[in-house]
Scaffold this active site. Sequence first.
Site, mmCIF file in Angstrom:
data_model
loop_
_atom_site.group_PDB
_atom_site.id
_atom_site.type_symbol
_atom_site.label_atom_id
_atom_site.label_comp_id
_atom_site.label_asym_id
_atom_site.label_seq_id
_atom_site.Cartn_x
_atom_site.Cartn_y
_atom_site.Cartn_z
ATOM 1 N N ASP A 331 0.676 -1.144 0.025
ATOM 2 C CA ASP A 331 -0.028 -0.094 0.008
ATOM 3 C C ASP A 331 0.771 1.084 -0.150
ATOM 4 O O ASP A 331 1.967 1.134 0.340
ATOM 5 C CB ASP A 331 -0.828 -0.001 1.240
ATOM 6 N N HIS A 473 3.695 -2.100 3.085
ATOM 7 C CA HIS A 473 3.732 -0.830 2.459
ATOM 8 C C HIS A 473 5.075 -0.519 1.596
ATOM 9 O O HIS A 473 6.176 -0.807 2.241
ATOM 10 C CB HIS A 473 3.800 0.245 3.639
#
Length: 504
Positions: A331, A473
């Site tokens: 992400d 992430h």
Amino acid sequence: MKRPKHNRRTSWIDITFSIAIITLTVAAILLIVGTTKQQTTPTPEKGVKSAMAPPTIETIDSNYPGIKIIIQTSNDTYSPYTIQYPQSIHTAFNEEIVTYIDGAREDYLIAMEGKEEKGSRLAGELNISFETLVHHSGNYSFILVNGTYMGGANGTTEIRSFQLNPETGGIFGIQDVLGNNLKHLEQLSKMVREKIYNDTTLAGYVFPEEVKIQTEPNWQNFSNFAITNDSLIFYFEEHAFTAGAVGPPIIAIPIDEVDGLLVDEFKMDPEQRVEKQQPEKTAVEEAGPPGAIDVSDKSGNGTASKETTGGEDVDGEAATTPAKRIALTFDDGPDPKVTTQILDTLDKYDAKATFFMLGSRVEYYPEITKRIFDAGHELGNHTWNHPDLTKLSAEKVNKEITRTSGIIEKVTGKKATVFRPPYGAVNAVVRAQTDLPVILWEVDTLDWKHRNADKILEKVKGMAEDGSVVLMHDIHQSTADGLEAVLLYLKGEGYIFVTVSELE
Ligand code: ZN
């Protein structure tokens, strides 16, 4: 992997940082008071309260002894920002960084305020993140990447490097690395110039007259640099000698090519000289711009060609039992350095993943986005600006999602196929604004929190199951660094790596 102990310093660091936090808190309060006063036009939409939410400041440990990370966040709906920067126990270094950070934040807030006064409602965004590069001498280079988006057509990206000897607190420059030797500087200038001309990612975007000026042998031209065990890296200004499409040029010279120009302290590790037979691609290498795809060996149908090569890292475990499947997701990217490293690692294990990207970052880094797509990964929508969607009107939620899908399609030619709301915050209003499947996760690696490469695997070990979606992430260096261990472990456990849509 070894990390020196640093207990001795802990109390000093704590004291220094307690003072820093108090100072920053006071500064933040003054900033809020100051800004609120000047807000002559309160946000009209809801007429409830000012859009200014109080900024937060957080201090966390980094993986590097003596270095802490300060995180400043403002969730203001009009001028939000997320700023991360390093601090040490050394005042001169700390001040240098803080001066830069304060300046960047102020410039952004003042510019946004000016736009607001002129009636602009387009939200901006300021993201400053950094990575830490370590040299075997113990010296650090910190690379701050400042992405500013003022709510207009284009964002700007600026890279600033800061150097520190963590033992002495000394800040060193390129002069120190070359021993103030002007002959060496001239040679370096020639090498950099040549690298620029031969860089396939810049091909077709370079203005030769400007290159000459920007690489003239003066220290200032080469002051934005980093040194690692692999390369001497130079960062140039966006637009300084290239067309804007390529972002700020990053020129890395393999360390063995410049070794002769360096003072002893920065010379190659003697052990490394033996090991270093075949230099691998450096992590800063970026994917080619649209015009240069044909020179890239990694574009297109990587999967098919991979299987026939039978490289030594694909240890052909016979599929006697049905494979367990797992979907790795990344992400908040793309990020030029971290995403690139992650793509290289995934490629090495022939693993497919899903990238939930921010539209604003896709706009900054179209070439990285393109590379994600070219490598066969799934494209996910993670909104434009990363707001908590459950706090926005349906109309704003819709804008966040459609604008992001729009830029992803524009850049890759392919539509995003899945959606993940920031913070996993979703309600009926949010769901009603998109036809895309809303994807959350089963395994949270908490990589954003601990920033520790080793802890990612720990979390995965405890929670992974057949059919799990794993949350990571691709904006944290520690995540890129920890990924290989995760892939190795899961592969050993019999997992295959699929996209979330392939998981069903
Ligand atoms: Zn996110």
